[in-house]
Design a protein around this motif. Structure first.
Motif, PDB file in Angstrom:
ATOM      1  N   ASP A  10     -53.367  -7.032 -66.965  1.00  0.00           N
ATOM      2  CA  ASP A  10     -54.743  -7.330 -67.401  1.00  0.00           C
ATOM      3  C   ASP A  10     -54.796  -7.831 -68.847  1.00  0.00           C
ATOM      4  OD1 ASP A  10     -54.652  -5.589 -65.142  1.00  0.00           O
ATOM      5  OD2 ASP A  10     -56.741  -5.035 -65.483  1.00  0.00           O
ATOM      6  N   HIS A  12     -57.598  -9.598 -70.146  1.00  0.00           N
ATOM      7  CA  HIS A  12     -58.980  -9.364 -70.596  1.00  0.00           C
ATOM      8  C   HIS A  12     -59.351 -10.163 -71.844  1.00  0.00           C
ATOM      9  CE1 HIS A  12     -60.432  -6.518 -67.677  1.00  0.00           C
ATOM     10  NE2 HIS A  12     -59.346  -5.775 -67.797  1.00  0.00           N
ATOM     11  N   ASP A  67     -57.633  -9.951 -63.805  1.00  0.00           N
ATOM     12  CA  ASP A  67     -58.415  -9.570 -64.978  1.00  0.00           C
ATOM     13  C   ASP A  67     -57.977 -10.397 -66.191  1.00  0.00           C
ATOM     14  OD1 ASP A  67     -60.192  -7.894 -63.724  1.00  0.00           O
ATOM     15  OD2 ASP A  67     -59.458  -6.039 -64.638  1.00  0.00           O
ATOM     16  N   HIS A 102     -62.883  -8.263 -62.877  1.00  0.00           N
ATOM     17  CA  HIS A 102     -63.586  -8.872 -64.012  1.00  0.00           C
ATOM     18  C   HIS A 102     -63.625 -10.395 -63.918  1.00  0.00           C
ATOM     19  CE1 HIS A 102     -64.463  -5.382 -66.622  1.00  0.00           C
ATOM     20  NE2 HIS A 102     -63.520  -4.830 -65.869  1.00  0.00           N
ATOM     21  N   HIS A 184     -54.722  -7.499 -57.417  1.00  0.00           N
ATOM     22  CA  HIS A 184     -55.177  -6.812 -58.629  1.00  0.00           C
ATOM     23  C   HIS A 184     -55.228  -5.301 -58.451  1.00  0.00           C
ATOM     24  CE1 HIS A 184     -57.135  -6.177 -62.418  1.00  0.00           C
ATOM     25  NE2 HIS A 184     -58.173  -5.596 -61.853  1.00  0.00           N
ATOM     26  N   HIS A 225     -55.182  -3.465 -62.961  1.00  0.00           N
ATOM     27  CA  HIS A 225     -56.465  -2.768 -62.886  1.00  0.00           C
ATOM     28  C   HIS A 225     -56.460  -1.455 -63.663  1.00  0.00           C
ATOM     29  CE1 HIS A 225     -60.473  -1.933 -61.634  1.00  0.00           C
ATOM     30  NE2 HIS A 225     -60.120  -0.836 -61.018  1.00  0.00           N
ATOM     31  N   HIS A 227     -55.259   0.439 -66.573  1.00  0.00           N
ATOM     32  CA  HIS A 227     -54.636  -0.030 -67.816  1.00  0.00           C
ATOM     33  C   HIS A 227     -53.597   0.963 -68.311  1.00  0.00           C
ATOM     34  CE1 HIS A 227     -58.613  -2.441 -68.476  1.00  0.00           C
ATOM     35  NE2 HIS A 227     -57.829  -2.975 -67.537  1.00  0.00           N
TER      36      HIS A 227
HETATM   37 FE   LIG Z   1     -58.648  -4.547 -66.183  1.00  0.00          FE
END
Ligand SMILES: [Fe+2]
Ligand SMILES: [Fe+2]
Length: 306
Positions: A10, A12, A67, A102, A184, A225, A227
């Protein structure tokens, strides 16, 4: 045949939208959360050193488990595409990715296929699920587990996903020796007091586990997913191991992000997993991990931060 694949979790990328209209609906909550927390938690400016390292390792495949963004804003996808561009150029046709929740954050992002459209510069479009041979005897299956789900953050297998997998499996001319699943969400979550463990996150996963169990092949389930980087041996399918790549740009307990990711190395003897990370103020480190038994979790997050 042999290959090395890097699994990145991820990222982000985040952007506070200039247009207040973007604050409506769930995005309002997402941005409120972002403003107070994620802006300080996710160090997007460290994507450069991470991408340099991915390129320097000269792996055969780059596998991203989703993500890429925080609220699926076009600007966030463009930031991701720009940051990953040099790696995508070096690995043309050998960068595979699936969306996270996300990346499907709003109804609009889902309907207008923001993930596919905005990442098109680095990611050739494929249908869902996709099937890609990583070499002569290992196939990868890519699953879009992302779904717009109101205020929750779970994923869901689509009704036709496992049907498509069974058709693909039936029509294969030559059975592979191993499988890699890129999704994910994990199909099973380890119990216990894990950070971000909020119960099963991939709904309707039973049919997928049935399919993987019937295949009976060593299977590497690459996900993100949660973290928190870990390996987890499936308690239900003996040949299945989950690889959670964690969140490389996320600050951990107030410290710097570790820029960590996983490497899956495959050769004639089978596959091995190596964790890569960069301790604060030091050079990159890497270490081959042991593999978990059924139901066992190997914590790779605390491992690199001690
Ligand atoms: Fe995430
Ligand atoms: Fe997620």
């Amino acid at each position: 045949m042999a290959f090395r694949a890097l699994h990145i979790g991820d990222l982000h990328f985040w952007r506070v939208p200039a247009n207040p209209m973007h604050y409506w609906g769930k995005r309002l909550l997402g941005n409120a959360n972002l403003l107070v927390r994620r802006r300080h938690q996710f160090r997007r400016e460290l994507a450069g050193p991470l991408v340099e390292r991915l390129i320097a390792l000269e792996a055969d495949w780059l596998l991203f488990s989703g993500d890429f963004t925080t609220t699926a804003l076009p600007a966030e996808f463009e930031m991701a595409a720009r940051a990953l561009g040099p790696a995508a150029t070096r690995h043309a046709g050998r960068l595979l990715a699936v969306p996270g929740n996300h990346d499907r954050y709003t109804a609009r992002a889902l309907v207008d296929r923001s993930f596919e459209r905005h990442l098109a510069p680095i990611l050739p479009e494929r249908g869902w699920p996709w099937f890609v041979p990583l070499d002569d005897d290992v196939w990868a299956i890519g699953i879009d587990g992302g779904t717009r789900n109101g205020l929750s953050c779970h994923g869901r297998l689509k009704p036709g996903d496992v049907v498509a997998m069974r058709t693909w499996w039936r029509e294969l001319e030559q059975r592979p020796r191993e499988l890699v699943v890129l999704c994910h969400f994990p199909a099973e979550d380890p119990g216990g007091a894990w950070t971000h463990n909020r119960g099963p996150q991939l709904h309707e996963a039973g049919a997928l586990l049935d399919f993987l169990g019937e295949c009976g092949l060593p299977t590497w389930f690459l996900h993100g997913h949660h973290h928190h980087r870990w390996l987890y041996g499936s308690p239900r399918v003996p040949s299945l191991v989950y690889l959670n790549a964690g969140a490389p740009l996320m600050r951990w307990k107030g410290g710097d992000p570790d820029l960590g990711f996983l490497e899956l190395t495959h050769d004639a003897t089978g596959s091995r997993v190596t964790v890569h990370w960069r301790p604060s103020g030091a050079d990159w480190q890497q270490r081959q991990t042991t593999l978990p038994t059924a139901g066992e979790v190997i914590d790779l997050q605390c491992f690199v931060h001690t």
